[in-house]
Structures are given as structure tokens and as C-alpha cells.
Design a protein around this motif. Sequence first.
Motif, PDB file in Angstrom:
ATOM      1  N   PHE A  13     -26.340 -84.113  25.424  1.00  0.00           N
ATOM      2  CA  PHE A  13     -26.803 -85.454  25.052  1.00  0.00           C
ATOM      3  C   PHE A  13     -27.915 -85.369  24.012  1.00  0.00           C
ATOM      4  CE2 PHE A  13     -29.959 -88.841  25.672  1.00  0.00           C
ATOM      5  CZ  PHE A  13     -29.179 -89.963  25.421  1.00  0.00           C
TER       6      PHE A  13
ATOM      7  N   LYS B  20     -28.865 -95.476  26.599  1.00  0.00           N
ATOM      8  CA  LYS B  20     -27.923 -94.564  25.936  1.00  0.00           C
ATOM      9  C   LYS B  20     -27.472 -93.455  26.881  1.00  0.00           C
ATOM     10  CE  LYS B  20     -28.938 -94.781  20.978  1.00  0.00           C
ATOM     11  NZ  LYS B  20     -29.339 -93.988  19.784  1.00  0.00           N
TER      12      LYS B  20
ATOM     13  N   TYR C 188     -23.714 -92.364  28.351  1.00  0.00           N
ATOM     14  CA  TYR C 188     -23.225 -91.001  28.138  1.00  0.00           C
ATOM     15  C   TYR C 188     -22.761 -90.355  29.438  1.00  0.00           C
ATOM     16  CZ  TYR C 188     -23.110 -86.156  26.513  1.00  0.00           C
ATOM     17  OH  TYR C 188     -22.714 -84.879  26.205  1.00  0.00           O
TER      18      TYR C 188
ATOM     19  N   SER D 290     -19.374 -91.531  30.791  1.00  0.00           N
ATOM     20  CA  SER D 290     -18.203 -91.440  29.914  1.00  0.00           C
ATOM     21  C   SER D 290     -17.157 -90.508  30.523  1.00  0.00           C
ATOM     22  CB  SER D 290     -18.609 -90.936  28.530  1.00  0.00           C
ATOM     23  OG  SER D 290     -19.125 -89.614  28.610  1.00  0.00           O
TER      24      SER D 290
END
Length: 396
Positions: A44, A297, A301, A304
Motif C-alpha cells: 500500500f 484509502k 485497499y 479489494s
Amino acid sequence: MKKKLLAILGSILLSTALLGVEVQLWEKWQTELDPTYDEIIASFEKTNPDIKIKRVHYEVEDLRYNFQNAAFSGNPPALVVGPADTVGVYATMGIIKPINEVEGFDKSILKDILEQGLEQLTIDGELYGIPEQIGNHLTLVYNKKFVKTVPETFEELMATDYGTEYKLVYNLNEPFWGIGFLAAYGGWIFDANNNPTLNTDSIKKGLDFMKKLKDTGTVPAECDYVIADTLFKDGKSAFIINGDWTFSDYAKVLGDNMGLARVPKVEGGDYYVPTTAVQGIFVAEGLDSDVEKAAAKFLAYITSKDVQLKITAKNKTLPVNKAAANDPAVTNDAFLAGSTAQMLVGKPMPVVPEMRAIWDALRPGQEDIMSGRATAAEAALNMQKIAEEKIAEMNQ
């Protein structure tokens, strides 16, 4: 002089920009899972070089206590990981933010997450967290070296000689393990209005059966989490009741000899009923705008498809992303199929604040009956009394 000051100011601003945003993430993940999460965080950060995730580990109760203190002192971490039963407490205290109010959060990702995961983090119609794992349930893990036929009932398990020092191990005095025995006799911890129901015949039968497992030597007299884990890994027990977070570790030790099955039926009752829950990630209230956006964010992530499949592959836990859950890597995996089968017959963990009072009441009752200090009737009566008192204190 003016040019010099401007140059210094510019240098400071540039340094600040280069440093980026730090997002503190407080978690209670099992330490054996650290490499997986460190790899995900590193990936990330590579994709988002302006964001630094600072991971801090705590044990479950320490995490709850420290997060509450940090939140009330005005210096909370941006993100905190926790089981679903913490959402009611945190939301009531006002220390976590509704997801729909999180700055920068992409609401479109919610359609990609399993509905049952979102439901367990929802209070009064408001979503307060994003699920990161689903399940968190107990399952029967066994060693195929000793077990040729998986028992359907505890009577069968108790009557069979597996050639091991102990037949079964689990965290004997921990209510998270005990609650499945209580529910196997048709009882439950709450009524429809979230009033405690711990002084019932069903609860008493569950307590008596747990005591029988100890008294017959089926389970060691002294058996906490570490002892159970060690005995099973060392081949001194044929079975262990443990959670999905341990599967990857047991697979490393047992290899092809590791098996998963539904926890058997209890004597005179039905199947053991584990609680099921999601593990959520919550966003703290009172964050700076840039930190909150960065935290949003990271939530997108970690939920996902690709990241969820990576977590599942390494940790043998069930994904919350719909596409990942339907991927052949999950549906064709024997371990995950066994885990899913047990999860589907479990009972969702209540996420109401009163659940804290239930845990506080169950522990002394379970300890008292295991030690012989109380009968099942006495323990059930005392558990009900403690639960009612704790809930009354919460409502003052």
C-alpha cells in the motif's frame, strides 16, 4: 534576510510534504499473521508513497482499553481493528465515526463487500466500520494421523481411543469457547429485547456438559489457550476447538494431516454452536482531514479482491470481498470449505453494548463450575445477577 526566511520556510514545507501523512493503525491480529499484514502495508505504501501506515499491536483487552483512553484524551489512532462486538460500545461512546461521514471514503466499494459483514457493523441503520475478515468462528481441527473417522457426537469422541494423551483440548475457562456449549442445548444469552437469559435450564445443561468433559479427562484439567495450542501441535491431543485465525499455523505444523470438521453434537442436545463475527476496522472521531482521507484509502485497499485473496491464501481466513469469496482459490480449497460449513451454522455475535456485560458475567460462572466452587444452578443464577447489574450500571 527576507529571501533567507522564505528559503527556510520553503525548505520546511518541502520536508513536510516529503514526510507525507502518518496513519496509526492499532490492531490485535495474531502475531503469526504479522508477515502477511506487513507485506500488505508495504505494498500500500509503495502505491501511496505520501502515506505511512504505523502498525501497533495490542492484545484484545489492552487494545480496547488503550483506544478508549486515547480517544477520550483527544489523541486516538486513525484506525483501530476489533471484533464486531466492540462496535456497539465504541459507537455509544462516540469515539468512532460513521463510515458515510468519513472524508474521502469511496462509498462505491460497499457493494463489493458481503452483506453479512456490513450488517454486523451496523448500529441503528448506521455503518460504523468496514469488515476486514468474516468468520472469527471456532471449528473442530483434528490430526489425521490419529483420527480416521470424525465423530458426529461427543459421546463417540469420548468413547474412542485415538492413541493420544488427551482426546480434545480447548481454552477451558474462556467464555468465547464455552458459549457454543450453552447454545447447543437451545439456550442463548439474550432474549429478543437484549435482556440477559443466563439462568435457564439450557444454560445449566451446557455448563454441566463442559464440566463433564473435564471430569472424564476428555479435556485436561488445566487447559488454557497456550496449553491447548501446544498439546495439539505436539501430537498429544487428537482434536482442538480453535478459531479460523489458527488454520495457517496448524497447516504448517501438520501439513496434509490437518483436518477441519464441524464441532460435534453434545450429549442430549444438538451441535455445538460457535459465534460468528466479522473483524472490523474502525475510523476514530476527531482526525485531521488529511489523516482521515489517507485512512479511507487504506480501507478501500485492504478490502479489494486481490488483497483479500492474499490474506486468505496466507492466513486461511474467509474473505469479505464478494469477488474474492467466489474465486476458485477459495471455493476449491478444502480447508476453507470446512471453515465455511462451520461458519454457516454458527450464530452471529450480538453487537449491542450489553454484550460486554455478558462476557463479564460468563467468565466467573464458567470458572466456578470448572473449579467445583459452584453447581450449574448456582453458577447460572450468579451469571444472570452479574449481567443484570452490569447492564444497569451501563444505563445509569
